[in-house]
Design a protein around this motif. Structure first.
Motif, PDB file in Angstrom:
ATOM      1  N   UNK A  79      84.353  47.150  46.577  1.00 45.55           N
ATOM      2  CA  UNK A  79      85.544  48.140  46.025  1.00 45.55           C
ATOM      3  C   UNK A  79      85.453  49.443  46.552  1.00 45.55           C
ATOM      4  N   UNK A  80      84.367  50.331  46.382  1.00 45.91           N
ATOM      5  CA  UNK A  80      84.307  51.678  46.861  1.00 45.91           C
ATOM      6  C   UNK A  80      84.417  51.582  48.592  1.00 45.91           C
ATOM      7  N   UNK A  81      83.875  50.388  49.409  1.00 45.21           N
ATOM      8  CA  UNK A  81      83.672  50.301  50.599  1.00 45.21           C
ATOM      9  C   UNK A  81      85.345  50.019  51.256  1.00 45.21           C
ATOM     10  N   UNK A  82      85.897  48.705  50.352  1.00 45.83           N
ATOM     11  CA  UNK A  82      87.198  49.076  50.691  1.00 45.83           C
ATOM     12  C   UNK A  82      87.952  49.744  50.630  1.00 45.83           C
ATOM     13  N   UNK A  83      88.783  50.336  49.629  1.00 50.89           N
ATOM     14  CA  UNK A  83      89.304  51.444  49.477  1.00 50.89           C
ATOM     15  C   UNK A  83      88.821  53.372  50.698  1.00 50.89           C
ATOM     16  N   UNK A  84      87.823  53.590  50.415  1.00 54.16           N
ATOM     17  CA  UNK A  84      87.087  54.745  51.484  1.00 54.16           C
ATOM     18  C   UNK A  84      87.379  54.763  52.555  1.00 54.16           C
ATOM     19  N   UNK A  85      87.566  53.204  53.350  1.00 58.02           N
ATOM     20  CA  UNK A  85      87.325  52.652  54.208  1.00 58.02           C
ATOM     21  C   UNK A  85      88.842  53.046  54.914  1.00 58.02           C
ATOM     22  N   UNK A  86      89.433  53.225  54.088  1.00 58.24           N
ATOM     23  CA  UNK A  86      91.613  52.687  54.428  1.00 58.24           C
ATOM     24  C   UNK A  86      91.594  54.825  54.274  1.00 58.24           C
ATOM     25  N   UNK A  87      91.240  55.085  53.342  1.00 59.89           N
ATOM     26  CA  UNK A  87      92.208  56.267  53.392  1.00 59.89           C
ATOM     27  C   UNK A  87      92.113  57.049  54.421  1.00 59.89           C
ATOM     28  N   UNK A  88      91.042  57.515  54.786  1.00 61.23           N
ATOM     29  CA  UNK A  88      91.375  58.767  56.029  1.00 61.23           C
ATOM     30  C   UNK A  88      92.531  57.959  57.146  1.00 61.23           C
ATOM     31  N   UNK A  89      92.994  56.443  57.214  1.00 63.04           N
ATOM     32  CA  UNK A  89      94.026  56.106  57.978  1.00 63.04           C
ATOM     33  C   UNK A  89      95.822  56.430  57.081  1.00 63.04           C
ATOM     34  N   UNK A  90      95.332  55.745  56.374  1.00 61.66           N
ATOM     35  CA  UNK A  90      96.892  56.523  54.907  1.00 61.66           C
ATOM     36  C   UNK A  90      96.738  58.225  55.345  1.00 61.66           C
ATOM     37  N   UNK A  91      95.803  58.545  55.191  1.00 58.78           N
ATOM     38  CA  UNK A  91      96.045  60.108  55.917  1.00 58.78           C
ATOM     39  C   UNK A  91      97.068  60.710  56.838  1.00 58.78           C
ATOM     40  N   UNK A  92      96.015  60.494  57.665  1.00 60.14           N
ATOM     41  CA  UNK A  92      96.195  60.651  59.303  1.00 60.14           C
ATOM     42  C   UNK A  92      97.868  60.648  58.935  1.00 60.14           C
TER      43      UNK A  92
END
Length: 456
Positions: A79-92
């Protein structure tokens, strides 16, 4: 003499226990190390022998591990891998699309402000030029943001491709360790270090893709996807790759010559997080931006071509929409001049009837696949709002996943990690046990010498 044999067995057992304690202390800071212990078993007297027993022996080496806690730790890492991988894209994307000076809303507002300003004097060349300049600026802003989505799409696919070699290497490593563990275990040797290596690889795999793990009686571990497809069975590992032969990217797992197609948005972990972001956020966002550009250009061009220029000739299209271009989605028509703006509805110089129709477009509805019917002037705000909701939800889920992972690690450590205070106590206890047995041996030797002297 039985007393000597008993004491010798006790000294050897204490020595073996001290060896295990020293191994634990030496690895107290080793990542993934599982503490070990010894199980001491009393040796009973032989049949018909009237004695207290024949000493002590090492019944087995213990490995302090809880499979439930390990499974919880691996699930949390997925779960951590899934959420952490996506957040930089969403933030950008959220930052780019909500910027006050570079957003699509700002470009559209500036364009319609220029149209309103032209209403003061529809024949003014500077005001007409301001409309074209604003239209070009709006187009560039839309293109710039659309280009960010295109670059993100490339980056996501590159990141997915970069994960696969590491993932396949780890799966092959688990299979190889399975083989070693079964062979070493069958010979009666200690497999704890090999199991630690395997569990670290499983934890790494779990961060990349969601897995279920079953430990078999022979010591091997069977690893599978949550949907049941096998990843590792015995000494055989799957190979996971993206197949593009059909023209689209399809995630596949090949196991023992059989290929399975996988839904990469459902596999969890880093790979699943990236695929889910691509399919359910990035591509719909790209489509929404394209639909805004397409429908707005169509409306503006329809009004302009239905109006008349200052010389009474029909108007020309201002905007060109190109859905095949990532950098030039929307642009000003080649060679378009200020005199090509058809602001008049009847051909009368200074008439702004058609200009008013252009201004009214901002309040007209357009249809977006992701949002349905929205007003053109509100479309970007609603798109950014939805993106913000997605980002906030992922941030909350990332925070939860981080907390759960930390708790799972703490639970694992409570059972499996080395506690140096406990080991220090064990060190003293087994040292005392060793010294006591050596004293028993010394007493036995003294008694033996005394017996010999009696017959001397």
């Amino acid at each position: 003499m039985t007393i000597s044999n008993n004491a010798l067995s006790g000294a050897l057992a204490a020595q073996a226990a001290l060896n295990v304690v020293s191994q634990n202390i030496a690895n107290s800071q080793t990542k993934g190390y599982t503490r070990q212990g010894v199980l001491l078993v009393a040796v009973p007297p032989q049949s018909g022998q009237l004695s207290g027993g024949n000493g002590v022996q090492i019944g087995s080496l213990l490995r302090f591990s809880d499979s439930y806690k390990s499974q919880q730790m691996w699930r949390a890492n997925s779960d951590l891998g899934q959420r952490s991988q996506v957040q930089p894209y969403l933030t950008q994307m959220e930052k780019v699309m909500s910027d006050d000076k570079s957003s699509i809303s700002y470009g559209i507002d500036t364009f319609f402000k220029a149209l309103n300003a032209a209403g003061v004097d529809p024949t003014s060349s500077p005001l007409r030029q301001a409309v074209i300049t604003a239209a070009d600026s709006m187009s560039q802003q839309i293109n710039s943001i659309y280009n960010v989505t295109a670059n993100q799409l490339i980056s996501v696919q590159q990141q997915q491709n970069a994960i696969l070699p590491s993932l396949n290497e780890s799966l092959a490593g688990i299979a190889a360790l399975n083989q070693q563990i079964v062979a070493v275990g069958a010979s009666g040797s200690n497999t704890s270090a090999l199991i630690d290596q395997r569990e670290q690889l499983i934890d790494k795999v779990a961060s990349q893709i969601g897995v279920e793990v079953i430990t078999n009686p022979d010591g091997s571990a069977a690893v599978s996807l949550k949907t049941g497809q096998p990843l590792v069975v015995g000494n055989t590992a799957s190979s996971i790759n993206y197949d593009t032969t059909s023209g689209s990217r399809v995630l596949t797992a090949t196991f023992a010559g059989t290929k399975f197609s996988l839904d990469d948005t459902k596999v969890s972990g880093q790979l699943g997080g990236l695929a889910d972001y691509k399919a359910n956020t990035l591509l719909p966002l790209q489509k929404s931006i394209s639909e805004v550009a397409e429908q707005m250009s169509a409306k503006v061009n329809a009004v302009l071509t239905s109006g008349l220029k200052s010389d009474g000739t029909p108007g020309q299209a201002l905007l060109e929409f190109n859905p095949t271009s990532a950098t030039g989605l929307l642009q000003i028509a080649t060679g378009f001049q200020t005199t090509d703006l058809a602001f008049s509805s009847d051909g009368t110089p200074g008439d702004s009837g058609n200009l008013q129709k252009l201004i009214d477009i901002k309040g007209q509805p357009i249809t977006l696949t992701t949002l349905g019917s929205v007003l053109l002037g509100d479309a970007d705000t609603q798109i950014v709002g939805q993106l913000g909701i997605d980002s906030q939800q992922n941030q909350a889920q990332l925070k939860t996943a981080t907390t759960i992972r930390t708790q799972a690690e703490d639970d694992w450590k409570s059972t499996s990690a080395v506690n140096t205070d406990e080991e220090a106590i064990n060190l003293v206890e087994f040292q005392n046990m060793y010294q006591a047995n050596m004293k028993v041996i010394a007493v036995a030797n003294s008694l033996f010498d005394s017996t010999l002297q009696m017959f001397g």
